[in-house]
Design an enzyme around this catalytic site. Structure first.
Site, PDB file in Angstrom:
ATOM      1  N   ASP A   1      -9.546   2.131   2.017  1.00  0.00           N
ATOM      2  CA  ASP A   1      -8.755   3.399   1.405  1.00  0.00           C
ATOM      3  C   ASP A   1      -9.439   4.668   1.831  1.00  0.00           C
ATOM      4  O   ASP A   1      -9.816   5.567   1.022  1.00  0.00           O
ATOM      5  CB  ASP A   1      -8.899   3.320  -0.040  1.00  0.00           C
ATOM      6  CG  ASP A   1      -8.583   1.756  -0.846  1.00  0.00           C
ATOM      7  OD1 ASP A   1      -7.403   1.822  -1.265  1.00  0.00           O
ATOM      8  OD2 ASP A   1      -9.318   0.900  -0.591  1.00  0.00           O
TER       9      ASP A   1
ATOM     10  N   ASP B   1      -5.209   0.140   2.970  1.00  0.00           N
ATOM     11  CA  ASP B   1      -4.744   1.619   2.873  1.00  0.00           C
ATOM     12  C   ASP B   1      -5.516   2.362   3.974  1.00  0.00           C
ATOM     13  O   ASP B   1      -6.347   3.364   3.688  1.00  0.00           O
ATOM     14  CB  ASP B   1      -4.888   1.866   1.517  1.00  0.00           C
ATOM     15  CG  ASP B   1      -4.011   1.393   0.523  1.00  0.00           C
ATOM     16  OD1 ASP B   1      -3.178   0.776   1.057  1.00  0.00           O
ATOM     17  OD2 ASP B   1      -4.017   1.691  -0.690  1.00  0.00           O
TER      18      ASP B   1
ATOM     19  N   TYR C   1      -2.991   7.125   4.659  1.00  0.00           N
ATOM     20  CA  TYR C   1      -2.278   7.720   3.393  1.00  0.00           C
ATOM     21  C   TYR C   1      -1.241   8.883   3.811  1.00  0.00           C
ATOM     22  O   TYR C   1      -1.539   9.591   4.741  1.00  0.00           O
ATOM     23  CB  TYR C   1      -3.265   8.503   2.605  1.00  0.00           C
ATOM     24  CG  TYR C   1      -4.063   7.270   1.689  1.00  0.00           C
ATOM     25  CD1 TYR C   1      -3.514   6.715   0.429  1.00  0.00           C
ATOM     26  CD2 TYR C   1      -5.152   6.841   2.290  1.00  0.00           C
ATOM     27  CE1 TYR C   1      -4.228   5.900  -0.333  1.00  0.00           C
ATOM     28  CE2 TYR C   1      -5.954   5.985   1.274  1.00  0.00           C
ATOM     29  CZ  TYR C   1      -5.394   5.376   0.236  1.00  0.00           C
ATOM     30  OH  TYR C   1      -5.939   4.533  -0.212  1.00  0.00           O
TER      31      TYR C   1
ATOM     32  N   ASN D   1      -1.318  -1.790   0.494  1.00  0.00           N
ATOM     33  CA  ASN D   1      -0.054  -1.491  -0.090  1.00  0.00           C
ATOM     34  C   ASN D   1       0.486  -0.139   0.482  1.00  0.00           C
ATOM     35  O   ASN D   1       1.609  -0.145   0.971  1.00  0.00           O
ATOM     36  CB  ASN D   1       0.148  -1.408  -1.645  1.00  0.00           C
ATOM     37  CG  ASN D   1      -1.012  -0.723  -2.347  1.00  0.00           C
ATOM     38  OD1 ASN D   1      -2.003  -0.770  -1.782  1.00  0.00           O
ATOM     39  ND2 ASN D   1      -0.289   0.379  -3.091  1.00  0.00           N
TER      40      ASN D   1
ATOM     41  N   HIS E   1      -6.895  -6.656   0.771  1.00  0.00           N
ATOM     42  CA  HIS E   1      -6.805  -5.376   0.189  1.00  0.00           C
ATOM     43  C   HIS E   1      -6.957  -5.280  -1.390  1.00  0.00           C
ATOM     44  O   HIS E   1      -7.687  -4.547  -1.885  1.00  0.00           O
ATOM     45  CB  HIS E   1      -5.525  -4.708   0.593  1.00  0.00           C
ATOM     46  CG  HIS E   1      -5.341  -3.182   0.042  1.00  0.00           C
ATOM     47  ND1 HIS E   1      -6.270  -2.213   0.412  1.00  0.00           N
ATOM     48  CD2 HIS E   1      -4.574  -2.749  -0.855  1.00  0.00           C
ATOM     49  CE1 HIS E   1      -5.974  -1.140  -0.217  1.00  0.00           C
ATOM     50  NE2 HIS E   1      -4.843  -1.233  -1.091  1.00  0.00           N
TER      51      HIS E   1
ATOM     52  N   HIS F   1      -6.728  -0.543 -10.973  1.00  0.00           N
ATOM     53  CA  HIS F   1      -5.755  -1.491 -10.816  1.00  0.00           C
ATOM     54  C   HIS F   1      -6.093  -3.074 -11.538  1.00  0.00           C
ATOM     55  O   HIS F   1      -5.253  -3.710 -11.702  1.00  0.00           O
ATOM     56  CB  HIS F   1      -5.556  -1.709  -9.057  1.00  0.00           C
ATOM     57  CG  HIS F   1      -5.003  -0.724  -8.499  1.00  0.00           C
ATOM     58  ND1 HIS F   1      -3.635  -0.242  -8.749  1.00  0.00           N
ATOM     59  CD2 HIS F   1      -5.392   0.142  -7.665  1.00  0.00           C
ATOM     60  CE1 HIS F   1      -3.296   0.777  -7.817  1.00  0.00           C
ATOM     61  NE2 HIS F   1      -4.264   1.144  -7.271  1.00  0.00           N
TER      62      HIS F   1
ATOM     63  N   HIS G   1      -8.522  -1.284  -2.521  1.00  0.00           N
ATOM     64  CA  HIS G   1      -7.320  -1.048  -3.378  1.00  0.00           C
ATOM     65  C   HIS G   1      -7.992  -0.041  -4.471  1.00  0.00           C
ATOM     66  O   HIS G   1      -7.264   0.991  -5.072  1.00  0.00           O
ATOM     67  CB  HIS G   1      -6.913  -2.369  -4.038  1.00  0.00           C
ATOM     68  CG  HIS G   1      -5.581  -2.006  -4.600  1.00  0.00           C
ATOM     69  ND1 HIS G   1      -4.351  -1.277  -4.123  1.00  0.00           N
ATOM     70  CD2 HIS G   1      -4.907  -2.720  -5.829  1.00  0.00           C
ATOM     71  CE1 HIS G   1      -3.303  -1.362  -5.019  1.00  0.00           C
ATOM     72  NE2 HIS G   1      -3.594  -2.368  -6.171  1.00  0.00           N
ATOM     73  N   ASP G   2      -8.859  -0.483  -5.468  1.00  0.00           N
ATOM     74  CA  ASP G   2      -9.362   0.567  -6.650  1.00  0.00           C
ATOM     75  C   ASP G   2     -10.316   1.353  -5.648  1.00  0.00           C
ATOM     76  O   ASP G   2     -11.577   0.743  -4.903  1.00  0.00           O
ATOM     77  CB  ASP G   2     -10.147  -0.487  -7.664  1.00  0.00           C
ATOM     78  CG  ASP G   2      -9.406  -0.738  -8.608  1.00  0.00           C
ATOM     79  OD1 ASP G   2      -8.300   0.008  -9.030  1.00  0.00           O
ATOM     80  OD2 ASP G   2      -9.457  -1.725  -9.407  1.00  0.00           O
ATOM     81  N   HIS G   3     -10.175   2.537  -5.924  1.00  0.00           N
ATOM     82  CA  HIS G   3     -11.111   3.463  -5.220  1.00  0.00           C
ATOM     83  C   HIS G   3     -12.372   3.913  -5.761  1.00  0.00           C
ATOM     84  O   HIS G   3     -12.738   4.930  -6.293  1.00  0.00           O
ATOM     85  CB  HIS G   3     -10.407   4.772  -5.069  1.00  0.00           C
ATOM     86  CG  HIS G   3      -9.042   4.775  -4.345  1.00  0.00           C
ATOM     87  ND1 HIS G   3      -8.217   5.861  -4.172  1.00  0.00           N
ATOM     88  CD2 HIS G   3      -8.263   3.753  -3.896  1.00  0.00           C
ATOM     89  CE1 HIS G   3      -7.200   5.494  -3.486  1.00  0.00           C
ATOM     90  NE2 HIS G   3      -7.265   4.129  -3.179  1.00  0.00           N
TER      91      HIS G   3
END
Length: 332
Positions: free
Chosen positions: A47, A80, A83, A118, A212, A221, A247-249
């Site tokens: 991410d 990710d 962005y 995603n 991810h 999430h 996914h979770d930052h």
């Protein structure tokens, strides 16, 4: 081409020679030889791609310092990568602005193995898989699902975005590049078949799955139900040791309650979500570590031991977990 955008011609040739294209539904495999001392070291980051913003450049600098210290062999990206909506084509300047121009440290001039997240699917997903990007920066390797074989460690990269049923609904509010996924159920069915077959064949001391989306997370999430129901049982049946995701930052280490599997989240490569914790999933018995700031994770393996270390944006060690193969599998 700038020096930080390329690795040596010899290394490129070696990578091409060692890349074995699997047929008959098997996953493509890349070979990463272990060091002369038998160890393997890599950094996991997720991410991240924001043109250096949200401390991405600062995290990259610390990654370079740690990479030099641990004798980095390669980098794992949990998706990710760009962005907000991936790349718009294979010539998108965001590739250089968020990757080549950011991760410039000498220690980071190794292969980067990446899966799609995603946000990557919201752009031109095919662009990130294109050989054009490898011509721009030869470190870049991104496929939907594949294997990195590092002798004592095998890493199984899984394309998790097509698992998530919400992404196929109008309620999600986004459009996705489903050109390679004409049918969710068929795609997932055959991918699970290929992952299971590859895991069963593996003779590696350590088996790692990378995707991810999180299976276990107390972040924004949370758990991805589809992965827990469809992929996790295969992992348990085939002796997987670790699952790494983004996914979770945030940064997380969560232990499974009924298997040796450790769930490791490294999704803090740039923008982080302060204080975004789901109290309903925060189980103190299984959550070993959680940090809601920016950072990354390193991993080092020998035939007998594993060491996982989480770092913050200042390069400070937040959490270190050391285990042996025997101890890990006797703890459940």
């Amino acid at each position: 081409m700038d020096s930080h955008q390329t690795i040596s011609a010899t290394a490129v040739s070696l990578c091409l020679l060692l890349c074995i294209c699997m047929t008959n539904g098997e996953l493509q495999r890349f070979i990463e030889p272990a060091k002369s001392d038998g160890s393997v070291s890599f950094i996991t980051i997720g991410d991240w791609g924001r043109r250096g913003d949200y401390n991405q450049s600062v995290v990259a600098y610390q990654m370079g310092r740690v990479g030099e210290k641990i004798g980095l062999d390669f980098v794992v990206s949990t998706g990710d990568n760009f962005y907000d909506n991936g790349l718009f084509n294979e010539h998108d300047p965001n590739f250089k602005e968020s990757f080549s121009n950011i991760y410039t440290a000498p220690s980071l001039q190794k292969q980067w193995y990446s899966v799609l997240g995603n946000h990557d699917y919201r752009g031109d997903a095919e662009a990130q898989l294109s050989s054009v990007l490898r011509e721009i920066d030869s470190r870049w390797t991104c496929l939907r699902s594949f294997i990195v074989d590092a002798e004592l460690v095998e890493i199984f990269f899984v394309d998790t975005t097509p698992f998530v049923k919400e992404y196929y609904t109008e309620e999600d509010g986004h459009t996705y590049d489903w050109r390679a996924v004409p049918s969710r159920n068929s795609y997932v069915k055959y991918l699970l078949r290929d992952v299971e077959a590859s895991l069963k064949k593996s003779k590696a001391t350590w088996k790692i799955v990378v995707g991810h989306h999180a299976m276990r997370s107390i972040g924004h999430h949370g758990n991805t139900v589809e992965l827990v129901e469809e992929l996790l049982p295969i992992m348990k049946e085939n002796g997987v040791d670790l699952y790494m995701n983004g996914h979770d930052h945030c940064l997380e280490h969560i232990s499974d309650e009924d298997s040796p599997i450790q769930f490791l989240t490294s999704g803090a490569g740039s923008k982080a979500w302060r204080g975004d914790v789901d109290p309903t999933t925060n189980n103190p018995k299984s959550v070993r570590f959680y940090y809601d700031g920016q950072g990354f994770m390193s991993a080092r393996f020998t035939h007998s031991d594993a060491e996982i270390v989480f770092y913050n944006v200042f390069g400070e060690v937040l959490h270190k977990w050391v285990t042996s193969k025997e101890l890990l599998h006797s703890s459940v």
